[in-house]
Design a protein around this motif. Structure first.
Motif, PDB file in Angstrom:
ATOM      1  N   LEU A  56      -4.277  -0.028   7.396  1.00  0.00           N
ATOM      2  CA  LEU A  56      -2.995  -0.023   7.693  1.00  0.00           C
ATOM      3  C   LEU A  56      -2.399   1.303   8.082  1.00  0.00           C
ATOM      4  N   GLY A  57      -3.179   2.368   7.876  1.00  0.00           N
ATOM      5  CA  GLY A  57      -2.694   3.824   8.196  1.00  0.00           C
ATOM      6  C   GLY A  57      -1.612   4.215   7.238  1.00  0.00           C
ATOM      7  N   VAL A  58      -1.422   3.716   5.992  1.00  0.00           N
ATOM      8  CA  VAL A  58      -0.395   4.039   5.093  1.00  0.00           C
ATOM      9  C   VAL A  58      -0.867   4.750   3.737  1.00  0.00           C
ATOM     10  N   SER A  59       0.044   5.286   2.990  1.00  0.00           N
ATOM     11  CA  SER A  59      -0.621   5.727   1.609  1.00  0.00           C
ATOM     12  C   SER A  59      -0.832   4.539   0.697  1.00  0.00           C
ATOM     13  N   SER A  60      -1.921   4.713  -0.145  1.00  0.00           N
ATOM     14  CA  SER A  60      -2.242   3.573  -1.025  1.00  0.00           C
ATOM     15  C   SER A  60      -1.106   3.185  -2.002  1.00  0.00           C
ATOM     16  N   LYS A  61      -0.183   4.283  -2.237  1.00  0.00           N
ATOM     17  CA  LYS A  61       0.995   4.149  -3.248  1.00  0.00           C
ATOM     18  C   LYS A  61       1.874   2.904  -2.486  1.00  0.00           C
ATOM     19  N   ARG A  62       1.722   2.854  -1.431  1.00  0.00           N
ATOM     20  CA  ARG A  62       2.910   1.843  -0.656  1.00  0.00           C
ATOM     21  C   ARG A  62       2.187   0.176  -0.861  1.00  0.00           C
ATOM     22  N   VAL A  63       0.813   0.096  -1.077  1.00  0.00           N
ATOM     23  CA  VAL A  63       0.126  -1.158  -1.114  1.00  0.00           C
ATOM     24  C   VAL A  63      -0.169  -1.613  -2.370  1.00  0.00           C
ATOM     25  N   LEU A  93       2.799  -4.622   1.560  1.00  0.00           N
ATOM     26  CA  LEU A  93       3.167  -3.241   1.988  1.00  0.00           C
ATOM     27  C   LEU A  93       4.658  -3.209   1.864  1.00  0.00           C
ATOM     28  N   ASP A  94       5.131  -2.286   1.021  1.00  0.00           N
ATOM     29  CA  ASP A  94       6.441  -2.143   0.548  1.00  0.00           C
ATOM     30  C   ASP A  94       7.267  -3.393   0.072  1.00  0.00           C
ATOM     31  N   ALA A 115      -5.244   0.076   2.696  1.00  0.00           N
ATOM     32  CA  ALA A 115      -4.449   1.022   3.028  1.00  0.00           C
ATOM     33  C   ALA A 115      -4.772   1.784   4.268  1.00  0.00           C
TER      34      ALA A 115
END
Length: 470
Positions: free
Chosen positions: A185-192, A210-211, A182
């Motif tokens: 990818l530069g995103v929140s772990s909740k989106r992965v 991812l989403d 995550a």
């Protein structure tokens, strides 16, 4: 299961250096869990007393009413407990250091859970763990036995096969990799959401959603992102692209054995030997600060220790870097880190208590999750945990690139458990023969002889062996 007060938890191996982290996590969620007491047991009374005092300082600093008690015996610790956490190291850190030195002497990388070091650790740990599990079965038959003890998959399988306790094995390695994915990818772990399967310290990410969209291909094509996935520079990027999957860090000791061995020889030491020196200094310094009535200084010292140890993780094997190189030290609050054993243990307990349903990677009986593996064998797969139940996800068949390795390691685990239970030197050698990091017959006799010579915990192989010839 609904929340209730007076919940008792027990930690076997409470003298371990990660005990204060576990105490922090339990204290943080004590009210939610209904936990009032954590009983610590360890054969090393001095060590467990130090960790208990440090734990009380954590509770005092953070606020809370969790009672930390040093149990008089293992039976005292586990009696009437709802959860029993087990994190033992038979022979202490000195045995790990000796295991890794023995491996290095025989021309294998020294590592505590894989290769010859993992064999020795498994052989000496199965028996004592089964004794504790049977004690739980007798004194707290409805308790959940949460196994931290390494090699976690092998030990969890021994408990599951030889006792009737409700056991689940945990390890922070997969969740740490997911967290790093995550971050890359530069995103929140909740989106992965990661599609993962394997055995403990032998697992792979097959998809990265991812989403809901699989972005693993993009990740594998991005050199800068791949550089962020591991604690050190472990895997050649082309190796990862060739696999089409992301292995956990312990696959380094399968895919890059020669490099690991070369770096350990260049460093002149092993991770176990360095950690042994770090631990000896830590315990002495903690004892001095606590005896002087300086718990805050002890906590500060302990925090620095965790950051030094975490910051140097895998550096020696990957590049001959040292745990004593202060440039590797992290600058963070390890108690509030997003991942770690204490986080996973708390997530598991909260889910089993019916407080929060969780999808977690844990070690449980297969029950059809991986097609090629027997139902009773322990695998490391995503599970839905909720209200006293654990349901493994259906993972299908093993990818061809890893199928042979997984099945060979599972055969080794079964043979090693049988050897440990029977005391058979022949079965111990068979386990090493089946195990891919060794995989030859001739070296097994010398390895086993050296393991027994340096390991008092393995002397029973002389007395209990039923072999006609060895």
């Amino acid at each position: 299961m609904t929340n209730s007060s007076n919940l008792k938890l027990a930690l076997i191996g409470g003298g371990g250096v990660r005990t204060p982290l576990v105490i922090f996590g339990i204290n943080e969620s004590a009210r939610l869990l209904g936990a009032e007491e954590l009983a610590l047991y360890d054969p090393d009374s001095e060590r467990v007393s130090i960790m208990a005092e440090l734990g009380r300082a954590i509770v005092a600093k953070e606020g809370g009413r969790l009672r930390i008690r040093v149990a008089a015996s293992a039976e005292d610790a586990v009696a009437d407990a709802s959860f029993v956490l087990s994190s033992i190291r038979v022979g202490g850190i000195g045995s790990r250091a000796q295991d890794e030195r023995t491996a290095l002497t025989h021309g294998y990388p020294g590592q505590e859970t894989t290769g010859p070091g993992g064999v020795a650790m498994g052989l000496r740990t199965v028996g004592p763990t089964l004794e504790y599990a049977r004690l739980v079965e007798k004194r707290s038959p409805n308790a959940w036995f949460i196994n931290f003890t390494n090699p976690a998959g092998l030990i969890t399988q021994a408990i599951s096969h030889y006792t009737g306790v409700r056991v689940i094995g945990i390890c922070d390695t997969p969740e740490e990799l997911f967290h790093r994915i995550a971050g890359a990818l530069g995103v929140s772990s909740k989106r992965v959401r990661c599609d993962y399967l394997g055995l403990n310290h032998l697992g792979w990410v097959r998809r990265v959603l991812l989403d809901g969209v699989d972005v693993l291909g993009d990740l594998l094509a991005d050199d800068a992102a791949l550089d962020q996935l591991y604690h050190a520079s472990l895997f050649d990027h082309e190796l990862l692209r060739c696999l089409g999957m992301l292995p956990t860090e312990y696959l380094y000791f399968y895919y890059c054995r020669s490099r690991a061995l070369t770096n350990q020889r260049a460093a002149g030491t092993t991770r176990g030997e360095e950690v042994s020196r770090l631990n000896d200094q830590l315990i002495a310094d903690l004892a001095n600060h606590l005896q002087a009535g300086n718990p805050n200084e002890a906590l500060s010292l302990y925090t620095s220790y965790l950051n030094q140890r975490s910051g140097s993780y895998m550096k020696l094997e990957a590049s001959a870097g040292s745990a004593f190189d202060k440039s590797n030290m992290l600058e963070e609050d390890p108690f509030r880190a997003a991942t770690g054993y204490h986080r996973i243990a708390l997530d598991v307990m909260k889910a089993l208590r019916g407080l929060e349903s969780q999808r977690l990677i844990v070690n449980v009986p297969n029950h059809g999750a991986i097609a090629e593996i027997a139902d009773a064998d322990i695998v490391e797969v995503p599970c839905t945990i909720a209200n006293n139940s654990i349901q493994p996800e259906a993972c299908g068949t093993l990818p061809e690139a890893v199928r042979g390795l997984v099945l060979a390691v599972k055969a080794y685990e079964r043979a090693a458990i049988e050897a440990a239970v029977s005391g058979s030197t022949m079965l111990a050698r068979k386990a090493m023969l089946l195990y891919p990091p060794i995989g030859e017959w001739e070296p097994t006799q010398g390895l086993l002889n050296d393991m027994m010579q340096h390991n008092p915990s393995l002397q029973y192989f002389h007395a209990c062996s039923h072999d006609e010839t060895t």
